[in-house]
Scaffold this active site. Structure first.
Site, short mmCIF file in Angstrom:
data_model
loop_
_atom_site.label_atom_id
_atom_site.label_comp_id
_atom_site.label_asym_id
_atom_site.label_seq_id
_atom_site.Cartn_x
_atom_site.Cartn_y
_atom_site.Cartn_z
N HIS A 311 0.82 -1.22 0.00
CA HIS A 311 0.00 0.00 0.00
C HIS A 311 0.85 1.26 0.00
O HIS A 311 2.06 1.24 0.26
CB HIS A 311 -0.96 0.01 1.19
CG HIS A 311 -0.31 0.14 2.54
ND1 HIS A 311 0.13 1.34 3.05
CD2 HIS A 311 -0.05 -0.79 3.48
CE1 HIS A 311 0.63 1.16 4.25
NE2 HIS A 311 0.54 -0.14 4.54
N CYS A 329 3.17 -4.58 6.81
CA CYS A 329 2.83 -4.40 5.41
C CYS A 329 4.06 -4.03 4.58
O CYS A 329 5.11 -3.70 5.11
CB CYS A 329 1.78 -3.29 5.25
SG CYS A 329 0.16 -3.72 5.90
#
Length: 383
Positions: A311, A329
């Protein structure tokens, strides 16, 4: 319903009072072939997995037709053409007509009969096929996931009715994840740019004691470009190749790794979904707890069920390419994260290395973490 049998005989009827003895130049009468059909004429509640068998004694079968509403049932003759056997299950709640013709020394014979299959107490149906979004193109790592409406206990029979045909040949196997979920995975990634057809020929297949399939299901799957990303958490780089050619070199920041929770999992991930924006909340924590966070992130592509995404992270640009500071992440700069988001296909490969936390095979779509030899042991037909 009455079975109709017709026959022609070339024999001579004995003279009255002759006791059936043949005299002079008369030859004994030769009977026409005797045709027999199973299930019998007028049979009701016939099991759909019961074979239709037609036999001829005293001759050979010329033709056999078994059909319902104009739809024929496939079958084969034996080497002598004295027996015909159906080769596929019948449909439940259906009346079938059997027509057969045979020829022997005594002449021709013909028989027509009918029978009806049982009505199941429960129906076996496919309620979801993934991928199944209309018009979707998926990546080369994409599995085929099939969910049923009821628990399947006769797994071998159901699995035998599942077929996968790829334009470009591939070896694959099914694995039962539960009594309602079975997943197909290839031994190697799909070859790019092709169509794959999945068919579930469930009509007449017994899924459990009183449960039968009543119809078939079909799904065409479009495999797109081979989009494979390699992420090295040690060098803080993500390289995206499309059909073997490098399309993006992305500086990234992975999980900071001070706890297992904040350690990015290593292994072969598949992209699962995308969200813009996505709200990320620390798992198992409430506001005010140490380590609690709630962040809104843009251009997020999910790669596991344990909260990992690729992301956009504009707040971490200074660390991308230099240090791992995320909660697990793969963070990238806004421009490159948007490019990845815009070009994402479900089932694209994200291969991550460099951490001591391995991705579990059942974490999201981590199925490539299991060797194919072990994977196919979960098949009801391979075991």
């Amino acid at each position: 319903m009455t079975a109709v049998l017709t026959a022609c005989s070339g024999g001579t009827t004995p003279a009255p009072g002759g006791g059936g003895n043949v005299t002079g130049g008369d030859k004994p009468a030769v009977a026409a072939p005797a045709i027999k059909v199973s299930p019998a004429e007028g049979a009701q509640k016939v099991r759909p997995d019961k074979n239709v068998v037609v036999t001829a004694a005293g001759g050979a079968l010329d033709e056999v037709t078994v059909q319902s509403q104009g739809q024929p049932v496939e079958g084969e003759f034996d080497a002598t053409r004295t027996k015909w056997t159906s080769s596929k299950p019948l449909k439940p709640s259906t009346t079938y007509t059997v027509s057969a013709k045979a020829t022997g020394a005594g002449g021709p014979a013909a028989l027509t009969s009918e029978f009806t299959t049982l009505k199941p107490k429960r129906e076996l149906q496919v309620i979801d096929i993934t991928p199944g979004i209309k018009g979707e193109t998926v990546g080369v790592g994409m599995p085929i996931m099939v969910t049923f409406n009821n628990d399947v206990t006769n797994k071998a029979a159901v699995e035998a009715a599942l077929h996968v045909e790829a334009e470009k040949k591939a070896t694959g196997a099914w694995r039962w994840i539960s009594d309602r979920l079975v997943i197909y995975r290839t031994a190697k990634y799909w070859q790019a740019h092709q169509k794959v057809v999945f068919t579930a020929d469930l009509a007449g297949v017994r899924g459990a004691g009183d449960m039968w399939g009543t119809k078939s299901f079909r799904q065409t799957i479009k495999i797109g470009a081979a989009q494979i990303s390699k992420v090295d958490t040690r060098t803080h780089q993500m390289v995206v190749r499309v059909d073997g050619k490098v399309k993006q070199r992305m500086p990234i920041s992975a999980g900071k790794g001070d706890t297992r929770e904040y350690t990015t999992t290593s292994g072969v991930h598949l992209t699962m979904s995308k969200h813009n924006p996505e709200i990320m909340i620390s798992p198992g924590k409430k506001e005010g707890d140490p380590g609690y966070y709630k962040e809104i992130v843009n251009h997020a592509v999910r790669i596991s069920n344990s909260g990992e995404y690729v992301h956009s992270a504009p707040w971490s640009v200074g660390s991308q390419g230099r240090a791992n500071v995320s909660h697990g992440c793969i963070n990238a700069g806004p421009t490159q994260a948007k490019w990845y988001y815009d070009n994402f296909q479900r089932g694209d490969v994200v291969d991550i290395v460099g951490t001591d936390r391995e991705l579990e095979w059942n974490n999201g779509w981590g199925f490539w973490q299991m060797s194919f030899a072990k994977w196919k042991k979960g098949s009801a037909l391979e075991a």
